[in-house]
Design an enzyme around this catalytic site. Structure first.
Site, PDB file in Angstrom:
ATOM      1  N   LEU A 146       0.837  -1.200   0.000  1.00 14.16           N
ATOM      2  CA  LEU A 146       0.000   0.000   0.000  1.00 14.16           C
ATOM      3  C   LEU A 146       0.870   1.247   0.000  1.00 14.16           C
ATOM      4  O   LEU A 146       1.969   1.236   0.541  1.00 14.16           O
ATOM      5  CB  LEU A 146      -0.864   0.027   1.253  1.00 14.16           C
ATOM      6  N   GLU A 181      -9.654   0.176   8.508  1.00 14.62           N
ATOM      7  CA  GLU A 181      -9.237  -1.009   9.264  1.00 14.62           C
ATOM      8  C   GLU A 181      -7.932  -0.694   9.976  1.00 14.62           C
ATOM      9  O   GLU A 181      -7.224   0.225   9.603  1.00 14.62           O
ATOM     10  CB  GLU A 181      -8.967  -2.169   8.293  1.00 14.62           C
ATOM     11  N   LYS A 238      -4.047  -1.412  10.811  1.00 17.88           N
ATOM     12  CA  LYS A 238      -2.947  -1.969  10.023  1.00 17.88           C
ATOM     13  C   LYS A 238      -2.097  -2.837  10.944  1.00 17.88           C
ATOM     14  O   LYS A 238      -1.367  -2.321  11.786  1.00 17.88           O
ATOM     15  CB  LYS A 238      -2.120  -0.837   9.411  1.00 17.88           C
ATOM     16  N   ASP A 252       0.713  -5.204  12.339  1.00 14.37           N
ATOM     17  CA  ASP A 252       2.143  -5.239  12.091  1.00 14.37           C
ATOM     18  C   ASP A 252       2.608  -6.681  12.187  1.00 14.37           C
ATOM     19  O   ASP A 252       2.981  -7.161  13.257  1.00 14.37           O
ATOM     20  CB  ASP A 252       2.842  -4.359  13.136  1.00 14.37           C
ATOM     21  N   ARG A 306       4.077 -13.219   0.847  1.00 10.66           N
ATOM     22  CA  ARG A 306       4.047 -12.258  -0.242  1.00 10.66           C
ATOM     23  C   ARG A 306       5.233 -12.439  -1.188  1.00 10.66           C
ATOM     24  O   ARG A 306       5.098 -12.279  -2.387  1.00 10.66           O
ATOM     25  CB  ARG A 306       4.060 -10.839   0.304  1.00 10.66           C
ATOM     26  N   GLU A 331      -3.056 -10.959   7.821  1.00  9.53           N
ATOM     27  CA  GLU A 331      -1.773 -10.747   8.489  1.00  9.53           C
ATOM     28  C   GLU A 331      -1.605 -11.761   9.608  1.00  9.53           C
ATOM     29  O   GLU A 331      -2.474 -11.881  10.471  1.00  9.53           O
ATOM     30  CB  GLU A 331      -1.775  -9.324   9.072  1.00  9.53           C
ATOM     31  N   TYR A 345      -8.982  -9.214   3.307  1.00  6.28           N
ATOM     32  CA  TYR A 345      -9.090  -8.939   1.867  1.00  6.28           C
ATOM     33  C   TYR A 345      -9.496 -10.213   1.137  1.00  6.28           C
ATOM     34  O   TYR A 345      -8.769 -11.194   1.193  1.00  6.28           O
ATOM     35  CB  TYR A 345      -7.729  -8.424   1.385  1.00  6.28           C
ATOM     36  N   LYS A 380       0.327   5.908   8.388  1.00  9.46           N
ATOM     37  CA  LYS A 380       1.279   5.404   9.383  1.00  9.46           C
ATOM     38  C   LYS A 380       1.310   6.344  10.578  1.00  9.46           C
ATOM     39  O   LYS A 380       1.460   7.553  10.402  1.00  9.46           O
ATOM     40  CB  LYS A 380       2.687   5.335   8.771  1.00  9.46           C
ATOM     41  N   CYS A 436      -6.874   3.495  44.995  1.00  7.59           N
ATOM     42  CA  CYS A 436      -6.987   4.730  44.219  1.00  7.59           C
ATOM     43  C   CYS A 436      -6.121   5.832  44.838  1.00  7.59           C
ATOM     44  O   CYS A 436      -6.232   6.103  46.036  1.00  7.59           O
ATOM     45  CB  CYS A 436      -8.452   5.178  44.171  1.00  7.59           C
ATOM     46  N   CYS A 465      -8.755   8.635  46.179  1.00  4.31           N
ATOM     47  CA  CYS A 465      -9.762   8.437  47.224  1.00  4.31           C
ATOM     48  C   CYS A 465      -9.523   7.171  48.057  1.00  4.31           C
ATOM     49  O   CYS A 465     -10.339   6.815  48.905  1.00  4.31           O
ATOM     50  CB  CYS A 465     -11.168   8.410  46.617  1.00  4.31           C
ATOM     51  N   CYS A 521     -11.032   2.548  39.513  1.00  6.56           N
ATOM     52  CA  CYS A 521     -11.499   2.904  40.840  1.00  6.56           C
ATOM     53  C   CYS A 521     -13.032   2.845  40.778  1.00  6.56           C
ATOM     54  O   CYS A 521     -13.650   3.579  40.010  1.00  6.56           O
ATOM     55  CB  CYS A 521     -11.045   4.318  41.211  1.00  6.56           C
ATOM     56  N   CYS A 580     -15.183   9.967  44.266  1.00 11.43           N
ATOM     57  CA  CYS A 580     -13.763  10.082  43.903  1.00 11.43           C
ATOM     58  C   CYS A 580     -13.550  11.399  43.130  1.00 11.43           C
ATOM     59  O   CYS A 580     -14.104  11.592  42.040  1.00 11.43           O
ATOM     60  CB  CYS A 580     -13.372   8.878  43.050  1.00 11.43           C
TER      61      CYS A 580
HETATM   62  S1  IVH Z   1      -4.854  -4.467   2.432  1.00 15.40           S
HETATM   63  C1  IVH Z   1      -3.981  -4.398  -2.087  1.00 15.40           C
HETATM   64  N1  IVH Z   1      -5.417  -4.255   4.979  1.00 15.40           N
HETATM   65  O1  IVH Z   1       0.174  -3.758   5.141  1.00 15.40           O
HETATM   66  C2  IVH Z   1      -4.163  -4.143  -0.650  1.00 15.40           C
HETATM   67  N2  IVH Z   1      -3.135  -4.608   4.374  1.00 15.40           N
HETATM   68  O2  IVH Z   1       1.786  -1.863   3.490  1.00 15.40           O
HETATM   69  C3  IVH Z   1      -3.703  -5.256   0.208  1.00 15.40           C
HETATM   70  N3  IVH Z   1      -1.603  -4.799   6.279  1.00 15.40           N
HETATM   71  O3  IVH Z   1       1.047  -5.898   2.506  1.00 15.40           O
HETATM   72  C4  IVH Z   1      -3.428  -4.946   1.598  1.00 15.40           C
HETATM   73  N4  IVH Z   1      -3.121  -4.563   7.856  1.00 15.40           N
HETATM   74  O4  IVH Z   1       0.714  -6.935   4.865  1.00 15.40           O
HETATM   75  C5  IVH Z   1      -4.438  -4.416   4.063  1.00 15.40           C
HETATM   76  N5  IVH Z   1      -6.074  -4.089   7.201  1.00 15.40           N
HETATM   77  C6  IVH Z   1      -5.113  -4.267   6.285  1.00 15.40           C
HETATM   78  C7  IVH Z   1      -3.762  -4.470   6.652  1.00 15.40           C
HETATM   79  C8  IVH Z   1      -2.793  -4.617   5.656  1.00 15.40           C
HETATM   80  C9  IVH Z   1      -1.838  -4.780   7.600  1.00 15.40           C
HETATM   81  C10 IVH Z   1      -0.273  -4.981   5.675  1.00 15.40           C
HETATM   82  C11 IVH Z   1      -0.241  -5.969   4.529  1.00 15.40           C
HETATM   83  C12 IVH Z   1       0.213  -5.177   3.349  1.00 15.40           C
HETATM   84  C13 IVH Z   1       0.922  -4.029   3.982  1.00 15.40           C
HETATM   85  C14 IVH Z   1       0.936  -2.843   3.044  1.00 15.40           C
END
Ligand code: IVH
Length: 662
Positions: free
Chosen positions: A81, A110, A112, A114, A133, A169, A222, A308, A402, A405, A420, A426
């Site tokens: 992305l 959504e 993201k 990690d 991937r 993920e 996805y 990000k 607490c 209080c 608390c 309080c």
């Molecule tokens: S959608 C074509 N949704 O972020 C779109 N990716 O930087 C496919 N990732 O390769 C990705 N949470 O590994 C999507 N809610 C989410 C995600 C997500 C984490 C990761 C994924 C992707 C990477 C892109």
């Protein structure tokens, strides 16, 4: 029952129990009972190897060791992305897309995750392949390792397409990460750096039995394929949840970019309370047709982007840990730091989030700590610089009472924070409640500030928020010389607030988990406070976007007598406790439950759903005996059709529906 039937039966219920335990988080049998059923299946499979099935629940412990992973071409390229780092980047993205589309569209937001991205292929409801991937064109076949992840279904249930891919993920929850590191340290190894790398390393192990020991988890986000159930990304994921996948609950639909930004801000604050790590938010166009119209650039889709969270780090000394109590009674430990410049500002305090976080970091007073600042939020303590730790430092012992209080703190199951429970006397809770009540998005009484609240609470003039409405000039004037104007403004502001609409009054009440958006949703569904107060659990969770956590919190709030008394008083003072907007066009479809399936002529599927809801009907995604009728268009899914026919549910056409509502 013959042997094969018994084996099939055991496999089916063990799959089912895996699902309730690892996906739904609510087991229905004990570990002991589960193990007994599993043992029986293992014995039967050992004695009758002709019934071997690679997707049997017994295979989750991991099979033979591999030499290497096979490289396999992706059917659909696996792209990444584009990244954004600011709200203005996101507004540019929104402008770009609006230029590409001449029609209005929705976004889906959504988290993201990690971790490591994975693509799973299912054929006839069975997992047949899991690919990493790789370079986007080709990935490693890690199916044997993925089979050991208990939240990934090996067999699906319900009405799924014959063939599809689902991507998501794989990640290591923080608890699992700590456990691995604890063991490593005990065995004299260096701890791993972070959960992401540990998850990635785990999936590269060639012995699936070792992978099975790591507590990996997987969220899916996805769907790809030719026969997806609907045209909406959001709805498809809700469907996939019914097939047994772990679909994140945090996903929401947004009507515009401001709602997207609000979602981002919200998670920027709350992300540290999650049991796993996220590094941003992903924003996608909901409509699949529009997605394909917008298409891809060389590296990433045009219809999606990631935001990000920002971060910048520094090293400083932690002088003291103190504890803050919020309006809900939630306790937040705070690191009081030797002041240091970070991302342009002087930082003196950083959040330590909760007791688990303190234990995880093993952070102590006097330590040198790495701090990080992300976006607008207050900084957090990332890690301790153990090399410079004082030999005689003491581990931090979390408070039991607490700090304001002295009431004993409680920590409920599933909560990251201590609370608390003394909401009545309080002091920081009282003050917090007033501040929330008068805030801009709630009752918007801007003539009263924090200091005035402090003063009035201290003098005993206000004890609960309804007391604001009995304040008189005289009360106020006794505190301020020449304070006529000041008192006037306060009284005026309070009076003005009686016309604030119901949804904001509901938000102002400060019911746990009932924020600005949830308040709106609740008021749409229950247009008076009486209806909301009398709503049953089932009625609450029947509302889209209202889950069990919110429903329980609402039920709890209205079960407390003093809350009901407060509402009665506020009502007496003229505050709005009903919504006078007519929300529905008509109630012609009231009580009617409809499944919309197939392709239509006059309206799109999404539009038809909107029409149904505007007339009081409810749209559901899967066929059951509770459905009133099926609105069927061209190319309706065959299994859905068959099921509806079996249950004798009537079918109607687009025209027949429009006739019903004129
Ligand atoms: S959608 C074509 N949704 O972020 C779109 N990716 O930087 C496919 N990732 O390769 C990705 N949470 O590994 C999507 N809610 C989410 C995600 C997500 C984490 C990761 C994924 C992707 C990477 C892109």
């Amino acid at each position: 029952m013959n042997i094969k039937q018994r084996i099939d039966y055991l496999r089916k219920i063990l799959h089912e129990h895996n699902h309730t335990y690892y996906v739904l988080d609510s087991p229905t049998i004990s570990d002991f009972e589960f193990d007994k059923l599993m043992e029986e299946l293992i014995v039967l499979e050992d004695s009758f190897p002709n019934y071997f099935d690679i997707n049997s629940p017994t295979q989750r412990v991991g099979g033979g060791v591999l030499d290497s992973f096979k490289s396999v071409k992706h059917k659909y390229r696996m792209l990444s992305l584009g990244n954004t780092y600011s709200s203005s980047d996101l507004r540019d993205f929104d402008k770009r897309l609006n230029k590409l589309s001449d029609q209005y569209f929705e976004y889906v937001c959504e988290l993201k995750y990690d971790g490591v991205s994975i693509s799973l292929t299912y054929e006839n409801g069975e997992l047949i392949q899991a690919l990493t991937r790789g370079d986007g064109e080709k990935g490693d076949d890690i199916t044997d390792n993925v089979r050991t992840i208990k939240s990934i279904p090996l067999k699906l249930k319900g009405d799924f397409p014959d063939y599809f891919e689902i991507r998501g993920e794989i990640f290591l929850p923080l608890k699992g990460f700590e456990l691995i590191n604890k063991e490593r340290v005990e065995n004299g190894h260096e701890p791993y750096a972070n959960p992401r790398n540990t998850a990635s390393g785990s999936l590269k192990l060639l012995d699936p039995k070792e992978v099975a020991k790591r507590k990996l988890d997987c969220y899916l986000y996805y769907l790809l394929g030719d026969n997806l159930p609907t045209n909406s990304h959001y709805d498809n994921l809700q469907e996939a949840r019914l097939w047994g996948f772990k679909i994140p609950k945090e996903i929401i639909k947004c009507q515009n970019i401001d709602q997207v930004l609000a979602y981002i801000n919200n998670w920027d604050k709350k992300r540290h309370d999650l049991p796993f790590e996220i590094d941003g938010i992903v924003i996608k166009v909901n409509d699949l047709d529009l997605q394909s119209e917008m298409g891809f650039t060389a590296k990433s889709p045009r219809w999606a982007i990631s935001y990000k969270f920002q971060s910048e780090q520094a090293l400083t000394v932690l002088n003291k840990i103190t504890y803050q109590v919020g309006r809900t009674g939630a306790v937040t430990p705070v690191a009081n730091l030797e002041p240091i410049k970070l991302a342009g500002t002087i930082v003196k305090r950083a959040s330590l989030h909760n007791a688990d976080q303190i234990a995880r970091l093993d952070v102590r007073e006097g330590d040198k700590v790495f701090i990080e600042k992300g976006g607008e939020i207050i900084p957090k303590v990332l890690a301790v610089d153990f090399n410079s730790r004082d030999l005689f430092s003491h581990p931090t012992i979390y408070i039991t009472h607490c700090p304001a209080c002295s009431t004993a703190l409680v920590r409920n199951k599933g909560d990251a924070k201590h609370y608390c429970p003394n909401s009545i006397t309080c002091p920081p809770q009282i003050k917090g409640k007033f501040e929330h009540f008068i805030s801009r998005k709630a009752m918007n009484i801007d003539s009263i500030g924090g200091e005035t609240i402090d003063l009035l609470v201290k003098e005993g003039l206000i004890i609960d928020v309804s007391d604001l409405y009995t304040l008189t000039h005289q009360d106020l004037l006794s505190f301020k010389k020449n304070g006529e104007k000041w008192a006037d403004n306060i009284i005026k502001g309070v009076k003005l607030s009686t016309s604030v609409p119901f949804e904001r009054v509901l938000f102002a009440l400060g019911i746990r988990y009932v924020g600005e958006t949830v308040s709106k949703v609740l008021v749409q569904a229950f247009d008076t406070i009486e209806k909301l107060a009398n709503a049953k659990f089932e009625e609450l969770i029947a509302v889209e976007e209202i889950g069990e956590k919110i429903a329980n919190s609402v039920l709890l709030y209205f079960s407390i007598k003093s809350n009901l008394q407060l509402i009665a008083q506020l009502k007496n003072f003229g505050l709005q406790f009903s919504s006078n907007r007519s929300l529905l066009i008509s109630r012609k479809l009231f009580g009617v439950k409809i499944v919309v399936s197939g392709v239509f002529v006059k309206y799109s599927r999404e539009e038809l759903k909107g029409i149904i809801e505007d007339h009081g009907g409810k749209c559901v995604t899967s066929i059951s005996k509770n459905i009133t009728f099926v609105l069927s268009g061209k190319n309706m899914g065959p299994s859905k059709k068959k099921k509806a026919e079996e249950l004798g549910i009537p079918f109607i056409t687009e025209d027949q529906l429009l006739e019903k509502i004129n």
